[in-house]
Design an enzyme around this catalytic site. Structure first.
Site, short mmCIF file in Angstrom:
data_model
loop_
_atom_site.label_atom_id
_atom_site.label_comp_id
_atom_site.label_asym_id
_atom_site.label_seq_id
_atom_site.Cartn_x
_atom_site.Cartn_y
_atom_site.Cartn_z
N HIS A 290 36.83 42.47 43.87
CA HIS A 290 36.81 41.18 43.16
C HIS A 290 35.49 40.46 43.50
O HIS A 290 34.89 40.72 44.55
CB HIS A 290 37.99 40.31 43.58
CG HIS A 290 39.30 40.79 43.04
ND1 HIS A 290 40.46 40.07 43.16
CD2 HIS A 290 39.62 41.92 42.36
CE1 HIS A 290 41.45 40.74 42.57
NE2 HIS A 290 40.96 41.86 42.08
N GLU B 105 34.80 37.54 44.59
CA GLU B 105 34.77 36.80 45.86
C GLU B 105 34.55 37.73 47.05
O GLU B 105 33.79 37.43 47.97
CB GLU B 105 36.09 36.04 46.08
CG GLU B 105 36.45 35.06 44.99
CD GLU B 105 37.37 35.67 43.95
OE1 GLU B 105 37.07 36.78 43.46
OE2 GLU B 105 38.36 35.04 43.59
N CYS C 135 42.72 35.00 43.87
CA CYS C 135 44.04 35.62 44.05
C CYS C 135 44.40 35.57 45.54
O CYS C 135 43.62 35.12 46.36
CB CYS C 135 44.02 37.05 43.54
SG CYS C 135 43.06 38.17 44.58
N CYS D 29 41.88 37.53 47.84
CA CYS D 29 40.60 36.84 48.05
C CYS D 29 40.78 35.58 48.90
O CYS D 29 39.93 35.27 49.73
CB CYS D 29 39.95 36.52 46.71
SG CYS D 29 39.42 38.01 45.84
ZN LIG Z 1 40.78 38.24 44.02
#
Ligand SMILES: [Zn+2]
Length: 174
Positions: free
Chosen positions: A62, A64, A92, A95
């Site tokens: 992801h 991040e 999410c 993260c």
């Molecule tokens: Zn994430």
């Protein structure tokens, strides 16, 4: 906080969020869901990331996480105290967990993710009272631009899938 400081901070937030949006565009160009993130310390970018789990065959890729990883390399430290992470979409659970481990000081995000957001929408990992580290949160920075990018992406993808289905039907001769 006096008004002058507040205005300067808002301008900075928008500046870095715009940068995160250009990184989100990179994800979109690679066929990934467009989310971008930039990690900033002392008004300098120390990490950049864009969503790329499909291309990397990596469920953790992801935006991040990518930005935090780069920040760790740049700082030669897994603790990223006082850093601010800008991301176009509410993070999410994974993260948000990584942000706690990294000890960043602040998260600034654009659009809410009502389905899976872990900064207050579905869960609030970052401000959970039992957490050993609390991350300050600011949300809604350039939220319209951030969410338009995502909804445009999904609309286009649905249209493409529909066109593919239609083409397959035609090719089937029915
Ligand atoms: Zn994430």
């Amino acid at each position: 906080m006096n008004d002058e400081v507040k205005v300067t901070q808002e301008i900075n937030h928008e500046f870095w969020m715009r940068h995160a949006l250009t990184l989100a565009q990179r994800a979109q160009d690679e066929g990934e869901v467009p989310v971008g993130a930039v990690l900033v310390l002392d008004n300098q970018p120390i990490g950049e990331g864009w969503n790329r789990p499909i291309g990397r065959h990596d469920p953790t890729a992801h935006a991040e996480i990518m930005a935090l990883r780069q920040g760790g390399q740049v700082m030669q430290n897994y603790r990223l105290l006082e850093a601010t992470l800008y991301v176009t979409l509410e993070p999410c659970v994974m993260c948000a967990g990584a942000m706690v481990h990294s000890r960043i000081g602040r998260l600034v995000y654009g659009a809410d993710d009502l389905k899976t957001g872990a900064a207050g929408s579905l869960l609030d990992v970052l401000r959970h009272p039992g957490m050993n580290h609390q991350v300050a949160i600011e949300s809604g920075v350039l939220a319209d631009a951030c969410s338009a990018m995502l909804s445009d992406f999904f609309r286009l993808r649905r249209a493409q899938q529909k066109a593919l289905k239609q083409a397959a039907k035609t090719a089937g001769g029915h």
